[in-house]
Scaffold this motif. Structure first.
Motif, PDB file in Angstrom:
ATOM      1  N   ASN A 173       0.761  -1.289   0.098  1.00  0.00           N
ATOM      2  CA  ASN A 173       0.030   0.004   0.027  1.00  0.00           C
ATOM      3  C   ASN A 173       1.043   1.123   0.117  1.00  0.00           C
ATOM      4  O   ASN A 173       2.033   1.123   0.188  1.00  0.00           O
ATOM      5  CB  ASN A 173      -0.798  -0.025   1.166  1.00  0.00           C
ATOM      6  N   THR A 174       0.320   2.305  -0.067  1.00  0.00           N
ATOM      7  CA  THR A 174       0.921   3.510  -0.373  1.00  0.00           C
ATOM      8  C   THR A 174       0.313   4.355   0.712  1.00  0.00           C
ATOM      9  O   THR A 174      -1.039   4.603   0.670  1.00  0.00           O
ATOM     10  CB  THR A 174       0.859   4.522  -1.484  1.00  0.00           C
ATOM     11  N   PHE A 175       0.885   5.104   1.616  1.00  0.00           N
ATOM     12  CA  PHE A 175       0.489   6.185   2.743  1.00  0.00           C
ATOM     13  C   PHE A 175       1.084   7.710   2.139  1.00  0.00           C
ATOM     14  O   PHE A 175       1.935   7.822   2.046  1.00  0.00           O
ATOM     15  CB  PHE A 175       1.028   5.908   4.166  1.00  0.00           C
ATOM     16  N   LYS A 176      -0.035   8.521   1.938  1.00  0.00           N
ATOM     17  CA  LYS A 176       0.269   9.754   1.584  1.00  0.00           C
ATOM     18  C   LYS A 176      -0.229  10.773   2.485  1.00  0.00           C
ATOM     19  O   LYS A 176      -1.343  11.039   2.634  1.00  0.00           O
ATOM     20  CB  LYS A 176      -0.443  10.064   0.190  1.00  0.00           C
ATOM     21  N   ALA A 177       0.832  11.454   3.120  1.00  0.00           N
ATOM     22  CA  ALA A 177       0.372  12.600   4.014  1.00  0.00           C
ATOM     23  C   ALA A 177       0.578  13.742   3.679  1.00  0.00           C
ATOM     24  O   ALA A 177       1.459  14.111   2.981  1.00  0.00           O
ATOM     25  CB  ALA A 177       1.388  11.999   5.472  1.00  0.00           C
ATOM     26  N   GLN A 178      -0.204  14.748   4.298  1.00  0.00           N
ATOM     27  CA  GLN A 178       0.023  16.346   3.675  1.00  0.00           C
ATOM     28  C   GLN A 178      -0.594  17.032   4.818  1.00  0.00           C
ATOM     29  O   GLN A 178      -1.333  16.331   5.515  1.00  0.00           O
ATOM     30  CB  GLN A 178      -0.495  16.450   2.692  1.00  0.00           C
ATOM     31  N   MET A 179      -0.031  18.312   4.997  1.00  0.00           N
ATOM     32  CA  MET A 179      -0.452  19.161   6.266  1.00  0.00           C
ATOM     33  C   MET A 179      -1.543  20.049   5.570  1.00  0.00           C
ATOM     34  O   MET A 179      -2.444  20.612   6.475  1.00  0.00           O
ATOM     35  CB  MET A 179       0.698  20.111   6.319  1.00  0.00           C
ATOM     36  N   VAL A 180      -1.740  20.374   4.258  1.00  0.00           N
ATOM     37  CA  VAL A 180      -2.743  21.240   3.666  1.00  0.00           C
ATOM     38  C   VAL A 180      -3.526  20.362   2.530  1.00  0.00           C
ATOM     39  O   VAL A 180      -2.692  20.286   1.325  1.00  0.00           O
ATOM     40  CB  VAL A 180      -2.285  22.409   3.401  1.00  0.00           C
ATOM     41  N   PRO A 181      -4.761  19.804   2.629  1.00  0.00           N
ATOM     42  CA  PRO A 181      -5.456  19.863   3.915  1.00  0.00           C
ATOM     43  C   PRO A 181      -4.805  18.826   4.704  1.00  0.00           C
ATOM     44  O   PRO A 181      -3.946  17.876   4.213  1.00  0.00           O
ATOM     45  CB  PRO A 181      -6.849  19.334   3.330  1.00  0.00           C
ATOM     46  N   PHE A 182      -5.036  18.910   6.246  1.00  0.00           N
ATOM     47  CA  PHE A 182      -4.247  17.937   7.195  1.00  0.00           C
ATOM     48  C   PHE A 182      -4.977  16.507   6.984  1.00  0.00           C
ATOM     49  O   PHE A 182      -6.013  16.270   7.387  1.00  0.00           O
ATOM     50  CB  PHE A 182      -4.603  18.634   8.457  1.00  0.00           C
ATOM     51  N   GLN A 183      -4.269  15.790   6.109  1.00  0.00           N
ATOM     52  CA  GLN A 183      -4.752  14.408   6.044  1.00  0.00           C
ATOM     53  C   GLN A 183      -3.815  13.212   5.465  1.00  0.00           C
ATOM     54  O   GLN A 183      -2.723  13.658   5.196  1.00  0.00           O
ATOM     55  CB  GLN A 183      -6.021  14.401   5.009  1.00  0.00           C
ATOM     56  N   VAL A 184      -4.157  12.082   5.810  1.00  0.00           N
ATOM     57  CA  VAL A 184      -3.433  10.835   5.261  1.00  0.00           C
ATOM     58  C   VAL A 184      -4.302  10.045   4.523  1.00  0.00           C
ATOM     59  O   VAL A 184      -5.433   9.813   4.934  1.00  0.00           O
ATOM     60  CB  VAL A 184      -2.564  10.050   6.366  1.00  0.00           C
ATOM     61  N   ASN A 185      -4.064   9.562   3.169  1.00  0.00           N
ATOM     62  CA  ASN A 185      -4.600   8.877   2.392  1.00  0.00           C
ATOM     63  C   ASN A 185      -3.873   7.500   2.232  1.00  0.00           C
ATOM     64  O   ASN A 185      -2.625   7.730   2.255  1.00  0.00           O
ATOM     65  CB  ASN A 185      -5.019   9.476   1.076  1.00  0.00           C
ATOM     66  N   VAL A 186      -4.526   6.314   2.574  1.00  0.00           N
ATOM     67  CA  VAL A 186      -4.027   5.135   2.497  1.00  0.00           C
ATOM     68  C   VAL A 186      -4.657   4.331   1.322  1.00  0.00           C
ATOM     69  O   VAL A 186      -5.744   4.028   1.447  1.00  0.00           O
ATOM     70  CB  VAL A 186      -3.976   4.231   3.754  1.00  0.00           C
ATOM     71  N   PHE A 187      -4.009   3.828   0.276  1.00  0.00           N
ATOM     72  CA  PHE A 187      -4.565   3.094  -0.824  1.00  0.00           C
ATOM     73  C   PHE A 187      -3.464   2.023  -1.360  1.00  0.00           C
ATOM     74  O   PHE A 187      -2.266   1.886  -1.113  1.00  0.00           O
ATOM     75  CB  PHE A 187      -4.903   4.033  -1.826  1.00  0.00           C
TER      76      PHE A 187
END
Length: 187
Positions: A173-187
């Protein structure tokens, strides 16, 4: 004279830096002359997503999210279905810092994407994001990834995401984190 050289270097430096950045952003793929794209294995038989059901997500997160001292108070609310069952929504609460959790559901009741997000971006919510990220990493692979390795990976993900969005491969899987918007997506 020194002032002119200093002024000139201040003018030229940003131009040179942007040229170097542009070169670093360009990606060129070189293929051999005898490359046959039919020989590349077809990825369409691989199932996208996390290969977790919503129930497995719930059980894993409840089991692993509280492993760290900072995450002992973490609680998962009951899931609720949205968009005719295509999205499951719930919240994670870590010491009063709440994160919204969205599970995109695919075929066979499997999760295709997990998104943790918060409208509030402060130290307490960052700790909650670290707890959620760690919990999901342990849920995805409870046997082959040690708690210390999962903590290290979660911390690395969020340290790198402080300045720009950052993606990290974890198992399949891939974890994509970012501060703007404050979130993490995992796919």
């Amino acid at each position: 004279m020194i002032a002119r050289l200093l002024l000139l270097s201040l003018i030229v430096l940003p131009i040179a830096a942007s040229a170097d950045k542009k070169k670093a952003d360009d990606v060129e793929y070189l293929l051999p002359a005898d490359f046959d794209d039919a020989s590349v294995s077809d990825k369409s038989d691989q199932k996208p997503g996390l290969q977790l059901t919503a129930k497995a997500f719930q059980a894993g997160m409840k089991k692993f999210i509280g492993d760290d001292v900072d995450c002992k108070t973490a609680k998962l609310t009951a899931p609720s279905s949205m968009k005719k069952g295509k999205v499951v929504y719930q919240q994670i609460d870590v010491s009063g810092s709440k994160l919204d959790v969205f599970l995109d559901m695919g075929a066979e009741s499997r999760i295709t994407n997990v998104r943790f997000e918060s409208a509030i971006k402060d130290q307490d919510h960052l700790v909650a994001m670290l707890c959620a990220t760690y919990g999901l990493m342990r849920t995805i692979e409870p046997n082959h990834i040690t708690p210390a390795a999962a903590k290290k990976d979660a911390l690395h993900l969020w340290q790198e995401a402080q300045t720009k969005p950052f993606s990290k491969a974890f198992m399949f899987n891939t974890f994509k984190a970012q501060m703007v918007p404050f979130q993490v997506n995992v796919f």
